[in-house]
Design an enzyme around this catalytic site. Structure first.
Site, PDB file in Angstrom:
ATOM      1  N   ARG A 237     -88.536 -44.363 -57.574  1.00 22.26           N
ATOM      2  CA  ARG A 237     -89.004 -45.545 -58.294  1.00 22.26           C
ATOM      3  C   ARG A 237     -87.975 -46.646 -58.101  1.00 22.26           C
ATOM      4  O   ARG A 237     -86.762 -46.391 -58.094  1.00 22.26           O
ATOM      5  CB  ARG A 237     -89.168 -45.237 -59.791  1.00 22.26           C
ATOM      6  CG  ARG A 237     -90.387 -44.363 -60.103  1.00 22.26           C
ATOM      7  CD  ARG A 237     -91.686 -45.105 -59.902  1.00 22.26           C
ATOM      8  NE  ARG A 237     -92.865 -44.350 -60.339  1.00 22.26           N
ATOM      9  CZ  ARG A 237     -93.583 -43.565 -59.534  1.00 22.26           C
ATOM     10  NH1 ARG A 237     -93.208 -43.399 -58.283  1.00 22.26           N
ATOM     11  NH2 ARG A 237     -94.639 -42.934 -59.986  1.00 22.26           N
ATOM     12  N   GLU A 266     -93.578 -54.301 -58.147  1.00 25.32           N
ATOM     13  CA  GLU A 266     -94.507 -54.036 -57.049  1.00 25.32           C
ATOM     14  C   GLU A 266     -95.834 -54.725 -57.333  1.00 25.32           C
ATOM     15  O   GLU A 266     -96.285 -54.735 -58.471  1.00 25.32           O
ATOM     16  CB  GLU A 266     -94.718 -52.523 -56.884  1.00 25.32           C
ATOM     17  CG  GLU A 266     -93.461 -51.784 -56.475  1.00 25.32           C
ATOM     18  CD  GLU A 266     -93.674 -50.289 -56.330  1.00 25.32           C
ATOM     19  OE1 GLU A 266     -94.833 -49.826 -56.408  1.00 25.32           O
ATOM     20  OE2 GLU A 266     -92.676 -49.581 -56.140  1.00 25.32           O
ATOM     21  N   HIS A 285     -95.107 -48.633 -51.040  1.00 22.68           N
ATOM     22  CA  HIS A 285     -95.318 -47.478 -51.924  1.00 22.68           C
ATOM     23  C   HIS A 285     -96.370 -46.548 -51.318  1.00 22.68           C
ATOM     24  O   HIS A 285     -97.408 -46.262 -51.916  1.00 22.68           O
ATOM     25  CB  HIS A 285     -95.742 -47.945 -53.311  1.00 22.68           C
ATOM     26  CG  HIS A 285     -95.480 -46.917 -54.368  1.00 22.68           C
ATOM     27  ND1 HIS A 285     -95.105 -47.235 -55.662  1.00 22.68           N
ATOM     28  CD2 HIS A 285     -95.542 -45.567 -54.331  1.00 22.68           C
ATOM     29  CE1 HIS A 285     -94.968 -46.120 -56.379  1.00 22.68           C
ATOM     30  NE2 HIS A 285     -95.235 -45.096 -55.597  1.00 22.68           N
TER      31      HIS A 285
HETATM   32  C1  8YV Z   1     -98.561 -43.308 -56.129  1.00 20.29           C
HETATM   33  C2  8YV Z   1     -96.581 -42.026 -56.800  1.00 20.29           C
HETATM   34  O1  8YV Z   1     -97.944 -44.289 -56.855  1.00 20.29           O
HETATM   35  O2  8YV Z   1     -97.455 -39.940 -57.378  1.00 20.29           O
HETATM   36  C3  8YV Z   1     -96.661 -40.847 -57.694  1.00 20.29           C
HETATM   37  O3  8YV Z   1     -95.897 -40.848 -58.689  1.00 20.29           O
HETATM   38  O4  8YV Z   1     -95.711 -42.824 -56.937  1.00 20.29           O
HETATM   39  C4  8YV Z   1     -97.557 -42.240 -55.698  1.00 20.29           C
HETATM   40  O5  8YV Z   1     -98.178 -41.084 -55.332  1.00 20.29           O
HETATM   41  C5  8YV Z   1     -99.609 -42.851 -57.032  1.00 20.29           C
HETATM   42  O6  8YV Z   1     -99.960 -41.586 -56.730  1.00 20.29           O
HETATM   43  C6  8YV Z   1    -100.790 -43.837 -56.942  1.00 20.29           C
HETATM   44  O7  8YV Z   1    -102.002 -43.195 -57.112  1.00 20.29           O
END
Ligand code: 8YV
Length: 320
Positions: A237, A266, A285
């Site tokens: 993150r 973001e 991301h």
């Molecule tokens: C995506 C993520 O943000 O799984 C998470 O925590 O950061 C990423 O896989 C998320 O899954 C969006 O659907």
């Protein structure tokens, strides 16, 4: 009477049908912007919510008096106040495991792309500037045999260690709450204190969750400990890092490069200084963003939610 689910992330037709067989469904597009008013209107009827990438705060939850379960299409749960959901008697589920390998692949893609300057040099070719054999000014740095450092040795951290150890002959060191003997044995890995870790790792990879404890974990002091040949990788993150301090470290050569899939805010502002630096590979991301994995995550999220609404214990319950 069928229970009501509000979706704020699109599902494939197959999964929409799987859900729609069991519950009434309202889909809200773009809930983080113009869909927010429609989400607020739908919440009073909701028994279940399914989605991701939206801060589900108390103001929204107060609009959902019948809410029984929130199913997040993510492994990260920093968009939720878990204690508040528990106080409200709302179950929270997530989708670990199904995204582990894909996210570790993304981490290794960033390791290779930053070390070998893939984006910068591919752009040089694309822009017609490849006019002679590549010389030292365009050389990258090796990945094989270098020390792979992982902060947060969970599922994704272990998958990254597997790639580095078996795939690239990399010694593995890690920093986490406590040593993991099984990891040490499997990858010949070594647990280190944070400062020792930052000084020793050639690649510093963040694979830890965003919590009150990890927010701002990597700041100016930690970046100074890394050294000018270090490469910083973040697939966790953005807020685990002081982004201003990272930009300074990259601009001044305090560290060699960074591969970043996540950011303090973001989408990343187009005016971000990160986007002016050749020693930065920035991706939007995409950690888990493959067709196969996102469908598997959504399927897992649908199954978690249906189980919770049936009164069964969901497989991936965050707040038991
Ligand atoms: C995506 C993520 O943000 O799984 C998470 O925590 O950061 C990423 O896989 C998320 O899954 C969006 O659907």
């Amino acid at each position: 009477m069928k229970k009501h689910v509000v979706l704020y992330k699109k599902l494939s037709p197959a999964l929409l049908a799987r859900l729609g067989d069991q519950v009434d469904v309202t889909y809200i597009e773009d809930p983080a912007s113009d869909g927010l008013a429609r989400l607020r209107e739908a919440l009073p009827q909701a028994h279940g919510l399914l989605g991701a990438s939206l801060k589900l705060d108390a103001a929204l939850l107060d609009l959902a008096p019948h809410l029984e379960a929130v199913s997040s299409v993510s492994v990260g749960v920093d968009n939720y106040d878990i204690a508040d959901l528990t106080r409200r008697g709302v179950q929270l589920t997530n989708t670990p495991d199904v995204l582990t390998e894909t996210t570790a692949d993304t981490g290794f893609a960033l390791i290779l792309a930053t070390a070998r300057r893939v984006v910068e040099l591919a752009n040089l070719v694309r822009d017609g500037h490849w006019t002679a054999s590549v010389g030292p000014t365009h050389f990258g740095t090796d990945v094989h045999g270098k020390t792979l450092g992982i902060i947060g040795m969970g599922r994704i951290g272990e998958a990254l260690a597997q790639r580095g150890h078996f795939g690239f002959g990399m010694p593995v060191i890690y920093h986490s709450h406590s040593p993991k003997p099984a990891v040490d044995q499997r990858f010949g890995a070594r647990h280190c204190g944070l400062d020792e870790f930052l000084q020793e790792a050639d690649f510093i990879c963040l694979t830890l969750p965003l919590t009150a404890e990890t927010t701002g974990l990597i700041g100016a002091r930690e970046l100074e400990l890394m050294g000018p040949d270090s490469i910083f990788i973040n697939i966790s993150r953005g807020k685990v890092v002081d982004e201003k301090a990272l930009i300074h470290a990259l601009q001044t050569g305090q560290i060699r490069a960074a591969g970043l899939d996540v950011f303090e805010r973001e989408p990343l502002e187009p005016t971000s200084p990160l986007l002016t630096l050749d020693n930065v590979v920035a991706t939007p991301h995409i950690g888990s963003a493959t067709h196969e994995t996102r469908e598997a995550m959504a399927r897992c999220a649908v199954d978690n939610l249906l189980a919770a609404l049936r009164g069964d214990r969901p497989q991936n319950l965050v707040n038991p």
